[in-house]
Structures are given as structure tokens and as C-alpha cells.
Design an enzyme around this catalytic site. Sequence first.
Site, mmCIF file in Angstrom:
data_model
loop_
_atom_site.group_PDB
_atom_site.id
_atom_site.type_symbol
_atom_site.label_atom_id
_atom_site.label_comp_id
_atom_site.label_asym_id
_atom_site.label_seq_id
_atom_site.Cartn_x
_atom_site.Cartn_y
_atom_site.Cartn_z
ATOM 1 N N ASP B 10 24.187 -33.426 1.421
ATOM 2 C CA ASP B 10 25.452 -32.747 1.703
ATOM 3 C C ASP B 10 26.314 -33.726 2.483
ATOM 4 O OD1 ASP B 10 27.408 -30.721 2.049
ATOM 5 O OD2 ASP B 10 26.587 -30.220 4.000
ATOM 6 N N SER B 11 27.619 -33.448 2.526
ATOM 7 C CA SER B 11 28.523 -34.250 3.345
ATOM 8 C C SER B 11 28.129 -34.202 4.818
ATOM 9 C CB SER B 11 29.951 -33.748 3.189
ATOM 10 O OG SER B 11 30.025 -32.383 3.530
ATOM 11 N N TYR B 42 33.858 -34.060 3.433
ATOM 12 C CA TYR B 42 34.336 -34.557 2.147
ATOM 13 C C TYR B 42 35.529 -33.725 1.642
ATOM 14 C CZ TYR B 42 29.959 -37.260 1.332
ATOM 15 O OH TYR B 42 28.906 -38.134 1.398
ATOM 16 N N GLY B 43 35.597 -32.477 2.063
ATOM 17 C CA GLY B 43 36.505 -31.510 1.435
ATOM 18 C C GLY B 43 37.983 -31.794 1.609
ATOM 19 N N CYS B 73 26.454 -29.560 -1.688
ATOM 20 C CA CYS B 73 27.813 -29.729 -1.176
ATOM 21 C C CYS B 73 28.730 -29.350 -2.330
ATOM 22 C CB CYS B 73 28.027 -31.191 -0.781
ATOM 23 S SG CYS B 73 29.737 -31.602 -0.359
ATOM 24 N N ASN B 74 29.468 -28.277 -2.149
ATOM 25 C CA ASN B 74 30.335 -27.829 -3.239
ATOM 26 C C ASN B 74 31.419 -28.849 -3.558
ATOM 27 O OD1 ASN B 74 29.933 -24.810 -4.161
ATOM 28 N ND2 ASN B 74 29.321 -24.977 -2.029
ATOM 29 N N THR B 75 31.914 -29.555 -2.534
ATOM 30 C CA THR B 75 32.958 -30.546 -2.782
ATOM 31 C C THR B 75 32.446 -31.644 -3.701
ATOM 32 O OG1 THR B 75 33.995 -30.093 -0.643
ATOM 33 C CG2 THR B 75 34.502 -32.196 -1.687
ATOM 34 N N GLU B 152 31.819 -25.167 12.561
ATOM 35 C CA GLU B 152 31.175 -26.229 13.343
ATOM 36 C C GLU B 152 31.443 -26.080 14.840
ATOM 37 O OE1 GLU B 152 31.997 -30.007 11.465
ATOM 38 O OE2 GLU B 152 30.377 -29.590 10.034
ATOM 39 N N CYS B 186 31.218 -23.151 -0.523
ATOM 40 C CA CYS B 186 31.045 -24.210 0.486
ATOM 41 C C CYS B 186 29.822 -23.811 1.279
ATOM 42 C CB CYS B 186 32.274 -24.310 1.393
ATOM 43 S SG CYS B 186 32.055 -25.445 2.793
ATOM 44 N N THR B 187 28.908 -24.770 1.506
ATOM 45 C CA THR B 187 27.640 -24.398 2.141
ATOM 46 C C THR B 187 27.763 -24.116 3.640
ATOM 47 O OG1 THR B 187 27.119 -26.775 2.109
ATOM 48 C CG2 THR B 187 26.084 -25.409 0.438
ATOM 49 N N HIS B 188 28.973 -24.289 4.202
ATOM 50 C CA HIS B 188 29.195 -23.801 5.570
ATOM 51 C C HIS B 188 29.436 -22.287 5.617
ATOM 52 C CE1 HIS B 188 29.829 -27.974 6.822
ATOM 53 N NE2 HIS B 188 29.962 -27.577 8.065
#
Lengths: 266, 266
Positions: B10-11, B42-43, B73-75, B152, B186-188
Site C-alpha cells: 500500500d502507499s 499516492y492519492g 491501495c485503491n489508488t 491518520e 480506499c483502504t483508510h
Amino acid sequence: MDNRAIGVFDSGLGGLTAVRRLHEIMPDENIIYFGDTGRVPYGTRGRDTIIKYTRQDIRFLLERDLKAIVVACNTASAAALDTVRGEFDVPIFGTVEPSCEKARQVTKNGRIGVIGTAATVRSDIFVRSLRALDSALTVTTRACPLFVPLVENGRVARGDVVIETVVREYLQPMKDAGVDTLVLGCTHYPLLHDVIADFMGAGVTLVDSGAEAANAVRRAVTPAAHTHGQTQYFVSDDPDSFTQLARLFLQEDVTERAALVDIAAY
Amino acid sequence: MDNRAIGVFDSGLGGLTAVRRLHEIMPDENIIYFGDTGRVPYGTRGRDTIIKYTRQDIRFLLERDLKAIVVACNTASAAALDTVRGEFDVPIFGTVEPSCEKARQVTKNGRIGVIGTAATVRSDIFVRSLRALDSALTVTTRACPLFVPLVENGRVARGDVVIETVVREYLQPMKDAGVDTLVLGCTHYPLLHDVIADFMGAGVTLVDSGAEAANAVRRAVTPAAHTHGQTQYFVSDDPDSFTQLARLFLQEDVTERAALVDIAAY
């Protein structure tokens, strides 16, 4: 007279607030700007990474013949400049010393606040620099990690409940400490000038660290002989997205196209 | 049986929500996780930069003998995977296809919402993938650029006026469009599950893209013969700051120390 350019770099585009000041006070100078948009932000990263990135940024700028470099990034100034300054044969101006000198000049009650990124506050360099100028100063610091993403998403206007809530949370301790001077220790923060000034009140002076770095350069370097300097822009991510965000920080239209740099190769 | 490990990247650390799912459904597998914490996020970056970083992440993981790679990472999945997948001789699982398949299974009214980073939404790949599954689906997309920094900074709780205001702004168009299924692209975003579910209401199903990528891996790979797999963690910024944030995404204590990777060298 010295016609060599002045190099300026930042983790991203916040450092353009320092370029804006250079355009005002030294309009005849040629400026080379590098914004590390491919690796922004620096303020959330560890010290070793910030030092590595700062070295690469300086090496890229030094491919040109420069008379000075401005580190228009408080995170790099705070976390890396003491370590890397001696490695390069060019005068390097950071944001920390000139901001601290300005804050010491303007404070009346000796209570100074400093806000910045997590890495800037963790470095503790603003506290050490202010105490070195006057050991009687009382210094209150606070990391404001949401300010950069909020600015980059345009959340800067009076009346926006999101930015006003975050400003109140981050800056209430500054008010409680009775500071009369607040150093905006991140070159993104001048865009929050109005909401911060509203919250802190008329008795508190805000110090713009990017502008103070620019002022320090003017005091120190030999000016150019030509008139009407030019500014060249370099970035490490998509140059096409540069123009729009640049306008936000420069407060002027940007007609120059930025060029792409593979910064990891430096 | 196949005892080779599964690589996940992931980013940053959001991809650990996919690792959490792998730990639940494939507890016997060895996992190698790389979080590009030195270059996160990355997004917000341009497509070429995302493709370059994604290639480097995969090259690093492929130094080990892997049976599969998960782009958690979806981006990177949205902006880079179609371009780079054919360059590597290993099965690579992204978040887009399994999330779209899940969304198509659960929707009753054929109206699906997708939220993600600016780069993910700009890529338009969720729209194309959903339409390829069923051309009658109505798809509404929306970039939510403040969600990652808010997560975050721990702004995930019910009652926080900052996150609740931003959720309302970003998701009101989803409500207006009458979606009954919302892909958290998005994995967040799984950390915002409660505030998003509260706002969208009980009639809307949330699809966790990281968990769906993990489910897709389980369906496709040959399982390991051993029991109790181990997970190794690698990052590109300060490993010492890994443990604290990792706990947030994994929802379990992390005792392993992460190792530092110079990812730009790959």
C-alpha cells in the site's frame, strides 16, 4: 553585482509564499524553484528521510550556478539544515533563524508561540534558537498536522466550521499561554492568516517564516545587475497540476510551465 | 499446497486493513507487507508518478518468492494496475474488480456509489468496471481528499464535528443519488465505517475494498501446508513510528518491528 540565480525549494508548493515575498522585495532576481510534489509532505516523516530528501533537493538546485539557496520549508529547515549545511559550498538560508529573530524583535511580553508540522515541532529547534537569542523568553510549541491538508483542500475561509474548529483546538493552548507573538512555522500557514488572526485576536503578531527567510536573503546577498528577473519552476510530480495550486500560494497568475524532475536520482 | 508467501503493498498503512482480513480468513499464510510510508500518499499524485511507484513496490516484493501480490491501495489499483500487471510473472490482485463484483451482488436498486482519492476517482475505472458487469447500473463517484489525513490524525469518532461535517459534505450527493451500496474505495476508509454508516443510514450497504481484495485472493490461491503463518513488515520511512499507526489499522497489537527499505532504488 551578482547575476547568479537564487534557488528555492520546498517539500511542495507552500514555499511559493517565500517566492511571493522575493518577487516583492527583490523583483530583479532570477529564481529557480523546486517543489518536491512527488514526495510531499515532509512534515509527517522521520528525520532520516527528511535529511535524505533535503540533500537531494539541494543537489538538484546546485546543478545551476546559484548565489544562495532558500530552504522555504520549515520541516527541512528544522529537521535537516543543521546536518546538511556544511556539505555544500553555497550560502543556505533556512526559515528558523530569521523567524526567531523577528519574533524576538516584536514580542513585548516575552511569550512566543511556534506552530508547525509534527517533524518541525519534534526537532525542538525553534525553542533552542529562541532561547539562544534570549534565555528569558517563554516558548510554547504545538504541532498542527491537519493545517497542511486543510489548506491544500482550500479550507481557509472565515466561517468554515472545519478549519475554525481545528484552529480553535490547536491554538487554544497558545491563547492560554498568553503569547503575544505567533510564528507560523510552515510555509502553508500564511494562507490561514485570517482565521488564525481572528482566533488569536488583535494583540498577537503573526510572523510569516517564509517571508522572513526571504528578508534574510535580501540582507545577505549581492543583488543582480539586470532588471526584471525570471522564475523557473521544477516539480517532481505531474507539472500539469502545478499551475492551479501555484496560483493559490503565489497570489498571482502563473504562466510559466513547470518542468518535471526525477528527484530520487540526485 | 503452496507455502510461498503472499505479498501485500500500500502507499502507507491503510493496506493493513486488507492484512487484517487476510489474518482472519487465511491465518496459516505467510505475508510480506510493504508500506511506502516515505512517499505516502499516492492519492493526490499524478498517474505517471503512481505507475512508477507501483512498479517499484512490486519489484521490491518480488525479491521474495511469492505466490500472489495484493495491491491493497485503491489508488495504485485504479491508476496503475492495468498498465503494470502484464510486466510481472505473478498473479496480482487489486481492489477494483472484487469490490465491483461485491457491489453488484448486494445492490437491489442498481444505484452504486464509489468514494476514493482524487486519483482513484479521476481514473474512472470503478465506473467502467461496474458498467462492464452490468450496463444498467447507475454509478455515482466522489473524491474525498480529506478522509485520509483525518483518519491518520485519529478524527474517526462519532460526535467529532470535523469528521461529521466533512462526511456530510462529501456524501450528501450519494444520498441525493439514492445509492443503496457504497464502495469504500480506499483502504483508510474502513476506519470511518461508523460515521459513514450513521450518515448514509441503515438501508445502505458499505463495501470494504481491502477486505474484498483479500477475499479474492483466498478464492484464487493454493493454500499453505503449514499452520500459523507469519507476517513481516517493511516500510520506506522511520520503522519506529510504524508500530503505533499499524495498531490503528490492524486492530491488533503489533510486536514485529518493521524493516526499512530504500524503495527508490527498485
